[in-house]
Design an enzyme around this catalytic site. Structure first.
Site, PDB file in Angstrom:
ATOM      1  N   CYS A 239       4.636   1.898  11.673  1.00  0.00           N
ATOM      2  CA  CYS A 239       5.586   2.595  10.811  1.00  0.00           C
ATOM      3  C   CYS A 239       6.284   3.748  11.519  1.00  0.00           C
ATOM      4  CB  CYS A 239       4.872   3.122   9.572  1.00  0.00           C
ATOM      5  SG  CYS A 239       4.177   1.796   8.569  1.00  0.00           S
TER       6      CYS A 239
ATOM      7  N   ALA B 278       0.810  -1.213   0.000  1.00  0.00           N
ATOM      8  CA  ALA B 278       0.000   0.000   0.000  1.00  0.00           C
ATOM      9  C   ALA B 278       0.846   1.265   0.000  1.00  0.00           C
ATOM     10  CB  ALA B 278      -0.949  -0.003   1.202  1.00  0.00           C
ATOM     11  N   THR B 279       2.021   1.236   0.619  1.00  0.00           N
ATOM     12  CA  THR B 279       2.859   2.436   0.629  1.00  0.00           C
ATOM     13  C   THR B 279       3.265   2.822  -0.788  1.00  0.00           C
ATOM     14  OG1 THR B 279       3.700   2.076   2.865  1.00  0.00           O
ATOM     15  CG2 THR B 279       5.054   3.409   1.402  1.00  0.00           C
TER      16      THR B 279
ATOM     17  N   ASN C 150      -5.827   3.292  10.744  1.00  0.00           N
ATOM     18  CA  ASN C 150      -4.979   2.213  11.243  1.00  0.00           C
ATOM     19  C   ASN C 150      -4.807   2.235  12.754  1.00  0.00           C
ATOM     20  OD1 ASN C 150      -3.446   4.626  10.236  1.00  0.00           O
ATOM     21  ND2 ASN C 150      -1.777   3.666  11.365  1.00  0.00           N
TER      22      ASN C 150
END
Length: 389
Positions: free
Chosen positions: A339, A83-84, A164
């Protein structure tokens, strides 16, 4: 789900409750991945022999499997490393077009993942006007705030589907409705929702959707970007890398067939088992909330809008870092995004929601999977009770 050793050596058993960071690979998916690593190991770009043909056919099947979750055409699926990368391609890939047509206004939100916020910072440094909308106290973005921010030069609206940290589901359908008569492209970061919250991502007004494999039992290192046509026109993206022309010229390089096969099967399983998975996840959530009740937890985010696999809460008098240490031999939990957790800073998501400093510092996130079995929530509560000052 079986409990897992805390460090793999000392024999202590801890329960994994950090699925929003990553999930274990589904054994059925692992078997498929290994088959295409060891037996069907061909390059999908090799056109002169059966090994390449088998690989090409599995990639196309995976494209169809991912597209089925999103009610899209398989040709609209671009495979990426996760996804990044998908978010970067969706956002930075529009820069040339935006500059060319004089549309340099972008709307996003203050609660996005860094994989969206940081590419937006890059565009801001290039002269784009990036406007970040504040969330409501419940952790979701009011579609009317987005509607009010729209301008004739708005190039892109970018919102996540599920946060998230809090697990709060964003009102994608209402945001899409606000954009029905607007030219601006609509991008959704679906890292936490793909294969879990199905229907909103099928809205045809969403142009770009970023997908992550390792949140739904596929391996790390694979994801996708949906580039949905509007009429007959694809989103005007330009590649960020060059060399090979794979994936319609948007993502060059030899395709990781085994990982793509894993994402494809994980997508199919998520769709096929959706009802069963929701029922199991809701049962776990109910048990956790019942056990936490004596601690009078403050749930961070509107609990009625939260996905059934996530709870973010604070207990007055408890610091999250102390709680994580106290629970390390019982449960693996988190206090924010994986992250950014290596150098802990107060959550930008909870801060944007207007929570006070103590509540932000005490926030804990529990997240689980559909196959979750025993959760030692009573032991978790007992440890937390010892920390209350």
């Amino acid at each position: 789900m079986p409990e897992r050793s805390s460090d793999g050596t000392d024999g202590r058993r801890v329960t994994y409750l950090d699925y929003n960071a990553t999930s274990p690979v589904d054994p059925r998916v692992a078997e498929e991945v290994m088959r295409f690593m060891v037996l069907e190991f061909g390059n999908s770009g090799s056109r002169t022999h059966v090994f390449g043909q088998a690989a090409k056919e599995r990639v196309q099947l995976a494209r169809t499997e991912v597209a089925a979750v999103l009610a899209a055409d398989p040709s609209e699926v671009i495979f990426t490393s996760g996804a990044t990368e998908s978010n970067n391609l969706a956002i930075l890939g529009l820069a040339e077009h935006g500059t060319k047509v004089g549309k340099t206004h972008i709307i996003s939100t203050q609660i996005e993942h860094k994989a969206v916020l940081e590419p937006l910072e890059v565009l801001a440094a290039r002269g784009f006007d990036v406007e970040l909308i504040a969330p409501t106290a419940g952790g979701w973005v009011d579609p009317e705030s987005i509607r009010a921010a729209l301008r004739p030069d708005t190039l892109l609206v970018s919102t996540m589907a599920v946060n998230n940290e809090t697990g709060v589901i964003q009102p994608l359908d209402d945001i899409a409705d606000a954009l029905l008569d607007i030219d601006a492209l609509f991008h959704v970061d679906a890292a936490q929702s793909f294969g879990k919250v199905v229907e909103p991502l099928r809205n045809p007004r969403i142009d770009l959707i970023a997908v992550s494999g390792h949140k739904i039992g596929a391996p790390k290192g694979v994801g996708a970007l949906l580039t949905r046509r509007r009429g007959y026109k694809r989103p005007p993206l330009k590649p960020l890398m060059f060399g090979g022309g794979q994936e319609r010229g948007l993502r060059p390089g030899t395709l990781p067939v085994a990982l793509i096969a894993g994402l494809g099967l994980a997508s199919t399983l998520a769709l096929k088992e959706s009802d069963e998975r929701h029922a199991r996840a809701l049962a776990v959530r109910g048990n956790i909330m019942d056990a936490l009740a004596p601690l009078n937890p403050q749930y961070n985010g509107d609990i009625d809008r939260t996905i059934d696999t996530t709870l973010n809460f604070s207990v007055p008098g408890i610091d999250s870092e102390a709680a994580i240490v106290a629970l390390k031999d019982v449960a693996a939990i988190s206090n924010g995004s994986a992250c950014t957790s290596q150098s802990y800073e107060p959550s930008h998501v909870l801060t944007a929601g207007g929570l006070d400093e103590a509540r932000v510092a005490g926030a804990l996130r529990l997240s689980w999977g559909y196959e979750q079995g025993y959760v030692p929530i009573d032991a978790v509560v007992a440890r937390l009770r010892e920390l209350v000052r």
